[in-house]
Design an enzyme around this catalytic site. Structure first.
Site, PDB file in Angstrom:
ATOM      1  N   ASN A   7      17.897  48.575 -36.768  1.00 51.45           N
ATOM      2  CA  ASN A   7      18.289  47.743 -37.905  1.00 51.45           C
ATOM      3  C   ASN A   7      17.856  48.455 -39.200  1.00 51.45           C
ATOM      4  OD1 ASN A   7      17.897  45.827 -40.065  1.00 51.45           O
ATOM      5  ND2 ASN A   7      18.267  44.201 -38.592  1.00 51.45           N
ATOM      6  N   HIS A  10      16.180  47.306 -44.127  1.00 54.28           N
ATOM      7  CA  HIS A  10      15.088  47.520 -45.089  1.00 54.28           C
ATOM      8  C   HIS A  10      15.126  48.884 -45.774  1.00 54.28           C
ATOM      9  CE1 HIS A  10      13.848  43.574 -44.453  1.00 54.28           C
ATOM     10  NE2 HIS A  10      13.654  43.757 -43.156  1.00 54.28           N
ATOM     11  N   HIS A  43      22.415  43.306 -41.333  1.00 53.10           N
ATOM     12  CA  HIS A  43      22.605  41.888 -41.644  1.00 53.10           C
ATOM     13  C   HIS A  43      23.119  41.797 -43.073  1.00 53.10           C
ATOM     14  CE1 HIS A  43      20.669  37.596 -41.764  1.00 53.10           C
ATOM     15  NE2 HIS A  43      21.956  37.589 -42.031  1.00 53.10           N
ATOM     16  N   ARG A  45      23.594  39.607 -45.699  1.00 49.06           N
ATOM     17  CA  ARG A  45      23.181  38.245 -46.035  1.00 49.06           C
ATOM     18  C   ARG A  45      24.060  37.682 -47.133  1.00 49.06           C
ATOM     19  NH1 ARG A  45      17.815  36.905 -43.878  1.00 49.06           N
ATOM     20  NH2 ARG A  45      18.059  34.999 -45.067  1.00 49.06           N
ATOM     21  N   ARG A  49      20.878  40.478 -50.440  1.00 44.38           N
ATOM     22  CA  ARG A  49      19.587  40.984 -50.930  1.00 44.38           C
ATOM     23  C   ARG A  49      19.290  42.417 -50.490  1.00 44.38           C
ATOM     24  NH1 ARG A  49      15.364  37.334 -47.453  1.00 44.38           N
ATOM     25  NH2 ARG A  49      16.618  35.660 -48.311  1.00 44.38           N
ATOM     26  N   GLU A  70      25.197  41.420 -38.199  1.00 44.24           N
ATOM     27  CA  GLU A  70      24.627  40.075 -38.164  1.00 44.24           C
ATOM     28  C   GLU A  70      25.250  39.274 -39.296  1.00 44.24           C
ATOM     29  OE1 GLU A  70      20.420  40.430 -38.466  1.00 44.24           O
ATOM     30  OE2 GLU A  70      20.257  41.577 -36.639  1.00 44.24           O
ATOM     31  N   THR A 101      15.005  36.082 -41.053  1.00 41.94           N
ATOM     32  CA  THR A 101      15.610  35.052 -40.202  1.00 41.94           C
ATOM     33  C   THR A 101      14.496  34.369 -39.403  1.00 41.94           C
ATOM     34  OG1 THR A 101      17.470  36.551 -40.071  1.00 41.94           O
ATOM     35  CG2 THR A 101      17.541  34.628 -38.642  1.00 41.94           C
ATOM     36  N   GLU A 151      21.051  36.934 -28.129  1.00 48.01           N
ATOM     37  CA  GLU A 151      19.887  37.719 -28.542  1.00 48.01           C
ATOM     38  C   GLU A 151      18.733  36.738 -28.688  1.00 48.01           C
ATOM     39  OE1 GLU A 151      20.288  40.627 -31.692  1.00 48.01           O
ATOM     40  OE2 GLU A 151      18.160  40.432 -32.198  1.00 48.01           O
ATOM     41  N   HIS A 191      13.367  40.840 -33.297  1.00 46.23           N
ATOM     42  CA  HIS A 191      12.697  40.232 -34.442  1.00 46.23           C
ATOM     43  C   HIS A 191      11.183  40.337 -34.318  1.00 46.23           C
ATOM     44  CE1 HIS A 191      11.975  37.980 -38.031  1.00 46.23           C
ATOM     45  NE2 HIS A 191      13.263  38.045 -38.272  1.00 46.23           N
TER      46      HIS A 191
END
Ligand code: PXP
Length: 241
Positions: A7, A10, A43, A45, A49, A70, A101, A151, A191
């Protein structure tokens, strides 16, 4: 073989923090791809962000491995997913004020909305996954939605500091994963997983794929992105030996 979905949200968080063009999540995704990542997870969003629409479009053009997008079940987001057509969409809950999340999708409560979104994506040939807590009621609801993948949200397991409680959370994930695979679903998890808590989860034979972001991107500051990915993959594979 257990798969690693890297992922890269970030990497984009760092870019957005200064409104710069670097670090590039695209560059990160291509490095991850050539380092042995099995999939790239992003993801998009609703508040944009970190990952931006253009990132997703570029990734779709450039990636040779699967993209796992996502998305919330919101109509605007589903329309975007249908425009992108990634190999996989993972439906997640989304609250604007949350840091990340913070819980699984409540498929029982939002059944109609989830089923509608899932059916539209499936009809377009996209594999749909539901991000849910390790809860048998949620698995049963996911089965009724007819998704091929779930998931399991490992955030609860990851946040527990007391060994006996973490053991309990692990047991719950193990039994839910076994139940879901026996019903014919593919089980992924993710996660909050990091270098010190990933192995007990990776050792669960019913789990096919882990999606990991924050820990890998954080570790890459000190050892580089490639090493951070290799170290994580090795821990996962070693846990299966
Ligand atoms: N899986 C899902 C569905 C997520 O929403 C996230 C966070 O975006 C992750 C996995 C990765 O979590 P982390 O960044 O804590 O590794």
């Amino acid at each position: 073989m257990i798969r690693l979905g890297v992922n890269i949200d970030h990497v984009a968080t760092l870019r957005q923090a200064r409104g710069s063009v670097y670090p590039s999540p695209i560059e990160a995704a291509l490095i991850a791809e050539s380092t042995g990542a099995d999939a790239i997870t992003v993801h998009l969003r609703e508040d944009r962000r970190h990952i931006q629409d253009r990132d997703v479009e570029m990734l779709r053009e450039l990636l040779q491995i699967d993209m796992n997008l996502e998305s919330s079940v919101n109509d605007e987001m589903i329309a975007f997913a249908l425009h992108i057509k990634p190999q996989e969409v993972c439906l997640v809950p989304e609250r604007r004020e949350e840091l990340t999340t913070e819980g699984g999708l409540d498929v029982v409560r939002h059944f109609k909305q989830v089923k509608y979104a899932s059916d539209r994506l499936s009809e377009a040939g996209i594999r749909v996954s539901l991000f849910i807590d390790a809860d048998f009621l949620q698995i049963d609801a996911a089965l009724k939605v007819s998704v091929p993948i779930i998931e399991i949200h490992t955030g609860h397991y990851s946040n527990l500091l007391i060994t006996s409680e973490q053991q309990c959370a692990l047991e719950q994930i193990r039994s839910v994963a076994s139940y879901a695979t026996n019903q014919g679903m593919q089980v992924n998890a993710g996660h909050g997983l990091h270098y010190h808590n990933v192995q007990p989860i990776a050792a669960i034979a019913d789990i096919s794929e882990l999606n990991i972001g924050h820990a890998i991107v954080s570790r890459s500051l000190f050892v580089g992105f490639e090493s951070a990915i290799r170290e994580m993959k090795k821990l996962m594979l070693d846990a299966r030996k």
